[in-house]
Write a protein that holds these residues in place. Structure first.
Motif, PDB file in Angstrom:
ATOM      1  N   ARG A 227     -38.456  46.581 170.717  1.00  0.00           N
ATOM      2  CA  ARG A 227     -39.905  46.696 170.791  1.00  0.00           C
ATOM      3  C   ARG A 227     -40.342  47.359 172.087  1.00  0.00           C
ATOM      4  O   ARG A 227     -39.790  47.123 173.142  1.00  0.00           O
ATOM      5  CB  ARG A 227     -40.560  45.318 170.692  1.00  0.00           C
ATOM      6  CG  ARG A 227     -40.484  44.701 169.330  1.00  0.00           C
ATOM      7  CD  ARG A 227     -41.009  43.292 169.361  1.00  0.00           C
ATOM      8  NE  ARG A 227     -42.398  43.272 169.777  1.00  0.00           N
ATOM      9  CZ  ARG A 227     -43.020  42.153 170.077  1.00  0.00           C
ATOM     10  NH1 ARG A 227     -42.402  40.996 170.023  1.00  0.00           N
ATOM     11  NH2 ARG A 227     -44.288  42.190 170.452  1.00  0.00           N
ATOM     12  N   ALA A 228     -41.359  48.158 171.979  1.00  0.00           N
ATOM     13  CA  ALA A 228     -41.894  48.809 173.169  1.00  0.00           C
ATOM     14  C   ALA A 228     -42.775  47.834 173.938  1.00  0.00           C
ATOM     15  O   ALA A 228     -43.501  47.034 173.365  1.00  0.00           O
ATOM     16  CB  ALA A 228     -42.722  50.031 172.760  1.00  0.00           C
ATOM     17  N   GLU A 229     -42.697  47.888 175.241  1.00  0.00           N
ATOM     18  CA  GLU A 229     -43.557  47.038 176.065  1.00  0.00           C
ATOM     19  C   GLU A 229     -45.007  47.489 175.891  1.00  0.00           C
ATOM     20  O   GLU A 229     -45.321  48.668 175.962  1.00  0.00           O
ATOM     21  CB  GLU A 229     -43.156  47.163 177.539  1.00  0.00           C
ATOM     22  CG  GLU A 229     -41.800  46.533 177.842  1.00  0.00           C
ATOM     23  CD  GLU A 229     -41.851  45.013 177.732  1.00  0.00           C
ATOM     24  OE1 GLU A 229     -42.892  44.443 178.097  1.00  0.00           O
ATOM     25  OE2 GLU A 229     -40.877  44.419 177.273  1.00  0.00           O
ATOM     26  N   SER A 230     -45.879  46.508 175.663  1.00  0.00           N
ATOM     27  CA  SER A 230     -47.275  46.870 175.404  1.00  0.00           C
ATOM     28  C   SER A 230     -48.216  46.360 176.483  1.00  0.00           C
ATOM     29  O   SER A 230     -49.416  46.513 176.369  1.00  0.00           O
ATOM     30  CB  SER A 230     -47.710  46.305 174.045  1.00  0.00           C
ATOM     31  OG  SER A 230     -47.580  44.909 174.032  1.00  0.00           O
ATOM     32  N   SER A 231     -47.660  45.709 177.537  1.00  0.00           N
ATOM     33  CA  SER A 231     -48.541  45.133 178.541  1.00  0.00           C
ATOM     34  C   SER A 231     -49.342  46.205 179.269  1.00  0.00           C
ATOM     35  O   SER A 231     -50.423  45.940 179.782  1.00  0.00           O
ATOM     36  CB  SER A 231     -47.717  44.321 179.550  1.00  0.00           C
ATOM     37  OG  SER A 231     -46.723  45.119 180.142  1.00  0.00           O
ATOM     38  N   GLY A 232     -48.811  47.433 179.333  1.00  0.00           N
ATOM     39  CA  GLY A 232     -49.529  48.495 180.014  1.00  0.00           C
ATOM     40  C   GLY A 232     -50.264  49.422 179.070  1.00  0.00           C
ATOM     41  O   GLY A 232     -50.664  50.513 179.463  1.00  0.00           O
ATOM     42  N   ASP A 233     -50.444  49.023 177.847  1.00  0.00           N
ATOM     43  CA  ASP A 233     -51.104  49.841 176.840  1.00  0.00           C
ATOM     44  C   ASP A 233     -52.563  50.038 177.235  1.00  0.00           C
ATOM     45  O   ASP A 233     -53.342  49.080 177.258  1.00  0.00           O
ATOM     46  CB  ASP A 233     -51.011  49.138 175.489  1.00  0.00           C
ATOM     47  CG  ASP A 233     -51.535  49.995 174.342  1.00  0.00           C
ATOM     48  OD1 ASP A 233     -52.253  50.973 174.618  1.00  0.00           O
ATOM     49  OD2 ASP A 233     -51.229  49.677 173.184  1.00  0.00           O
ATOM     50  N   PRO A 234     -52.979  51.265 177.544  1.00  0.00           N
ATOM     51  CA  PRO A 234     -54.371  51.483 177.960  1.00  0.00           C
ATOM     52  C   PRO A 234     -55.367  51.158 176.857  1.00  0.00           C
ATOM     53  O   PRO A 234     -56.514  50.781 177.135  1.00  0.00           O
ATOM     54  CB  PRO A 234     -54.404  52.975 178.326  1.00  0.00           C
ATOM     55  CG  PRO A 234     -53.238  53.570 177.615  1.00  0.00           C
ATOM     56  CD  PRO A 234     -52.195  52.511 177.561  1.00  0.00           C
ATOM     57  N   HIS A 235     -54.967  51.303 175.608  1.00  0.00           N
ATOM     58  CA  HIS A 235     -55.835  50.978 174.482  1.00  0.00           C
ATOM     59  C   HIS A 235     -56.209  49.493 174.516  1.00  0.00           C
ATOM     60  O   HIS A 235     -57.384  49.126 174.359  1.00  0.00           O
ATOM     61  CB  HIS A 235     -55.130  51.334 173.177  1.00  0.00           C
ATOM     62  CG  HIS A 235     -55.840  50.874 171.944  1.00  0.00           C
ATOM     63  ND1 HIS A 235     -57.061  51.351 171.560  1.00  0.00           N
ATOM     64  CD2 HIS A 235     -55.483  49.954 171.004  1.00  0.00           C
ATOM     65  CE1 HIS A 235     -57.442  50.770 170.439  1.00  0.00           C
ATOM     66  NE2 HIS A 235     -56.509  49.913 170.087  1.00  0.00           N
ATOM     67  N   LYS A 236     -55.238  48.645 174.739  1.00  0.00           N
ATOM     68  CA  LYS A 236     -55.499  47.202 174.765  1.00  0.00           C
ATOM     69  C   LYS A 236     -56.292  46.818 176.012  1.00  0.00           C
ATOM     70  O   LYS A 236     -57.150  45.926 175.962  1.00  0.00           O
ATOM     71  CB  LYS A 236     -54.192  46.425 174.666  1.00  0.00           C
ATOM     72  CG  LYS A 236     -53.438  46.714 173.368  1.00  0.00           C
ATOM     73  CD  LYS A 236     -52.317  45.753 173.156  1.00  0.00           C
ATOM     74  CE  LYS A 236     -51.498  46.155 171.926  1.00  0.00           C
ATOM     75  NZ  LYS A 236     -52.319  46.302 170.726  1.00  0.00           N
ATOM     76  N   ALA A 324     -50.653  36.272 164.342  1.00  0.00           N
ATOM     77  CA  ALA A 324     -51.944  36.086 165.004  1.00  0.00           C
ATOM     78  C   ALA A 324     -53.086  36.068 163.988  1.00  0.00           C
ATOM     79  O   ALA A 324     -53.940  35.169 164.004  1.00  0.00           O
ATOM     80  CB  ALA A 324     -52.172  37.194 166.028  1.00  0.00           C
ATOM     81  N   LEU A 325     -53.126  37.065 163.115  1.00  0.00           N
ATOM     82  CA  LEU A 325     -54.199  37.141 162.131  1.00  0.00           C
ATOM     83  C   LEU A 325     -54.172  35.937 161.195  1.00  0.00           C
ATOM     84  O   LEU A 325     -55.219  35.368 160.852  1.00  0.00           O
ATOM     85  CB  LEU A 325     -54.079  38.433 161.321  1.00  0.00           C
ATOM     86  CG  LEU A 325     -54.248  39.740 162.100  1.00  0.00           C
ATOM     87  CD1 LEU A 325     -53.992  40.932 161.182  1.00  0.00           C
ATOM     88  CD2 LEU A 325     -55.628  39.834 162.715  1.00  0.00           C
ATOM     89  N   LEU A 359     -48.146  39.206 172.581  1.00  0.00           N
ATOM     90  CA  LEU A 359     -48.570  40.585 172.333  1.00  0.00           C
ATOM     91  C   LEU A 359     -48.532  41.421 173.611  1.00  0.00           C
ATOM     92  O   LEU A 359     -48.041  42.562 173.601  1.00  0.00           O
ATOM     93  CB  LEU A 359     -49.988  40.593 171.759  1.00  0.00           C
ATOM     94  CG  LEU A 359     -50.602  41.982 171.563  1.00  0.00           C
ATOM     95  CD1 LEU A 359     -50.004  42.665 170.347  1.00  0.00           C
ATOM     96  CD2 LEU A 359     -52.114  41.892 171.439  1.00  0.00           C
ATOM     97  N   LEU A 360     -49.033  40.873 174.693  1.00  0.00           N
ATOM     98  CA  LEU A 360     -49.176  41.630 175.936  1.00  0.00           C
ATOM     99  C   LEU A 360     -48.001  41.444 176.891  1.00  0.00           C
ATOM    100  O   LEU A 360     -47.981  42.050 177.958  1.00  0.00           O
ATOM    101  CB  LEU A 360     -50.476  41.218 176.635  1.00  0.00           C
ATOM    102  CG  LEU A 360     -51.762  41.449 175.830  1.00  0.00           C
ATOM    103  CD1 LEU A 360     -52.964  40.922 176.595  1.00  0.00           C
ATOM    104  CD2 LEU A 360     -51.941  42.920 175.484  1.00  0.00           C
ATOM    105  N   HIS A 361     -47.054  40.607 176.501  1.00  0.00           N
ATOM    106  CA  HIS A 361     -45.885  40.340 177.360  1.00  0.00           C
ATOM    107  C   HIS A 361     -46.310  39.824 178.731  1.00  0.00           C
ATOM    108  O   HIS A 361     -45.790  40.238 179.761  1.00  0.00           O
ATOM    109  CB  HIS A 361     -45.007  41.597 177.497  1.00  0.00           C
ATOM    110  CG  HIS A 361     -44.537  42.144 176.184  1.00  0.00           C
ATOM    111  ND1 HIS A 361     -43.492  41.603 175.472  1.00  0.00           N
ATOM    112  CD2 HIS A 361     -44.990  43.180 175.432  1.00  0.00           C
ATOM    113  CE1 HIS A 361     -43.306  42.284 174.352  1.00  0.00           C
ATOM    114  NE2 HIS A 361     -44.206  43.242 174.300  1.00  0.00           N
TER     115      HIS A 361
END
Length: 439
Positions: A227-236, A324-325, A359-361
């Motif tokens: 899985r790709a790390e998503s904590s730095g996802d600018p969208h989120k 989550a949903l 989700l955000l690690h």
């Protein structure tokens, strides 16, 4: 979690015979059974559906004819309490061939259902094939488990829409040869290959290499390595910022300006408001108008859902999203029954935010520090106390299918097993519908 499915997929069913009259089937009380739901993925890493079983499925391995039909009827009766749980995804329902004539089968919704047939030891090919033809006429899909030693298998597999095999219980050569045989002799109908009990990512890649179409098993929950790390996802980060503005005292113009930084968010909200289903008399063309019509409470809900949209997702990402949903909607539906007369949006937010850390690690407490939340939501998430904590415990236990916890948490929350089952089916339907907007 997968033990009961392994026993079912192994082909070790008892001496069930050809279909018998309904009077031969003792019924187990639905109220005593909890529903189990396990994810099935397609080749594009997307959830394609779920396999549904009950807690007593472990008994299928040695059940006699009457008990087997009783288990199957209880499962079908449970699923028939909801008509929309698989409106956008598939429901895979394991059944013995001895149960195909049950009245509960005829009550099933006809679309997006796959009956996964385990042939009884003395199944008669003519009777089973006739039953399958009748079910096909109603629009039901049929899957058949690999049982090469069963005399009826060679004929029955020709009528199948899905050909299933237990990957964990067979050697690699067996799975490869099964795939080749199915593809070479498709018979009267084109078939999809279903790999059950796929334990690891390596097993998954093997199945993909050998042209399997759908996959079930522990591999998805062990997908963290890819899985790709998503904590730095600018969208989120942008969505979290907009949520802070919405929950605070920001002016509508300031919120609209922030939303314009996310064109996809703007598009989705305007598409939703202008959909025929809402039936608005005037077209909504600006975000300011959209904010007025949605209101801050509904916009908070929208943003919390969109936090879990995933770009180029892996299997593990989809599990987090669906968990989550489903948690959020499950808590909301249960709250409508167990907590009447109060607002239920906080229950939804409690369920969905309980997965934010994963989700955000980031540690959940650290993530929640950036958000303006009601004390009851925060207390449920961080301290497991307050009015929302009991239903959160039910949702988490249901997700893990931890039966002792499911019994104890349901009792503490004051909800019966059948109530949990209906809420789970409703939450499944809702989660499937929501993710359709992400296409």
């Amino acid at each position: 979690m997968f033990n009961s499915l392994k026993k079912l997929f192994s082909g070790k069913t008892g001496p069930a015979s050809a279909p018998q009259p309904d009077s031969a089937a003792p019924t187990t009380a639905v109220a005593t059974q909890f529903l189990r739901r396990e994810a099935v993925f397609d080749r594009n890493n997307r959830l394609s559906g779920h396999i549904f079983t009950l807690q007593e499925s472990t008994m299928l391995a040695d059940a006699d004819d009457g008990r087997q039909r009783g288990f199957d009827e209880t499962l079908l009766d449970t699923l028939n309490t909801s008509t929309d749980a698989w409106n956008t995804s598939l429901a895979f329902i394991p059944l013995s061939s001895a149960s195909l004539d049950l009245a509960a089968v005829d009550r099933l919704k006809s679309s997006n259902i796959v009956l996964l047939i385990q042939l009884a030891a003395d199944a008669e090919a003519d009777i089973v094939c006739e039953a399958i033809d009748r079910l096909h006429e109603r629009g039901l899909l049929i899957g058949v488990f690999r049982q090469p030693k069963n005399p009826a298998f060679a004929r029955v597999i020709q009528l199948a829409d899905f050909a299933a095999i237990d990957i964990g219980a067979n050697e690699a050569d067996t799975a490869r040869d099964f795939s080749a045989a199915v593809r070479a002799g498709a018979g009267e109908r084109p078939k999809k290959l279903l790999a059950c009990n796929v334990e690891t990512i390596d097993d998954l890649r093997f199945c993909q290499q050998w042209h399997f179409d759908n996959f079930h098993g522990k591999f998805a929950s062990s997908d963290s390595g890819v899985r790709a790390e998503s904590s730095g996802d600018p969208h989120k980060a942008l969505l979290l910022n907009i949520m802070r503005l919405v929950q605070g005292d920001a002016e509508t113009a300031e919120i609209a300006a922030a939303m314009k930084q996310d064109p996809l968010l703007s598009f989705r909200i305007l598409r939703y408001l202008n959909s025929p289903a809402l039936g608005l008399s005037n077209r909504i063309d600006s975000l300011a108008q959209a904010l007025v019509i949605l209101g801050r409470q509904r916009l908070t809900r929208w943003l919390s859902v969109l936090l879990f949209s995933v770009r180029d997702p892996h299997f593990g990402d989809w599990l987090v999203v669906e968990n989550a949903l489903t948690r959020g909607r499950l808590m909301e539906v249960l709250g409508e029954q167990s907590m009447p007369g109060v607002a239920h949006d906080p229950l939804f937010l409690t369920g969905i935010f309980s997965c934010l850390g994963e989700l955000l690690h980031r540690p959940l407490a650290e993530t929640l520090n950036d958000m303006l939340l009601a004390d009851d939501i925060r207390n449920a998430l961080l301290e497991r106390r307050g009015p929302y904590a009991p239903l959160l415990a039910v949702a988490e236990a249901s997700e893990d299918f931890d039966l002792p916890r499911m019994r104890s948490t349901a009792l503490e929350a004051g909800v019966a097993p059948e109530t949990v089952n209906r809420a789970l089916l409703a939450a499944t339907a809702w989660a499937s519908e929501v993710t359709e907007y992400w296409e």
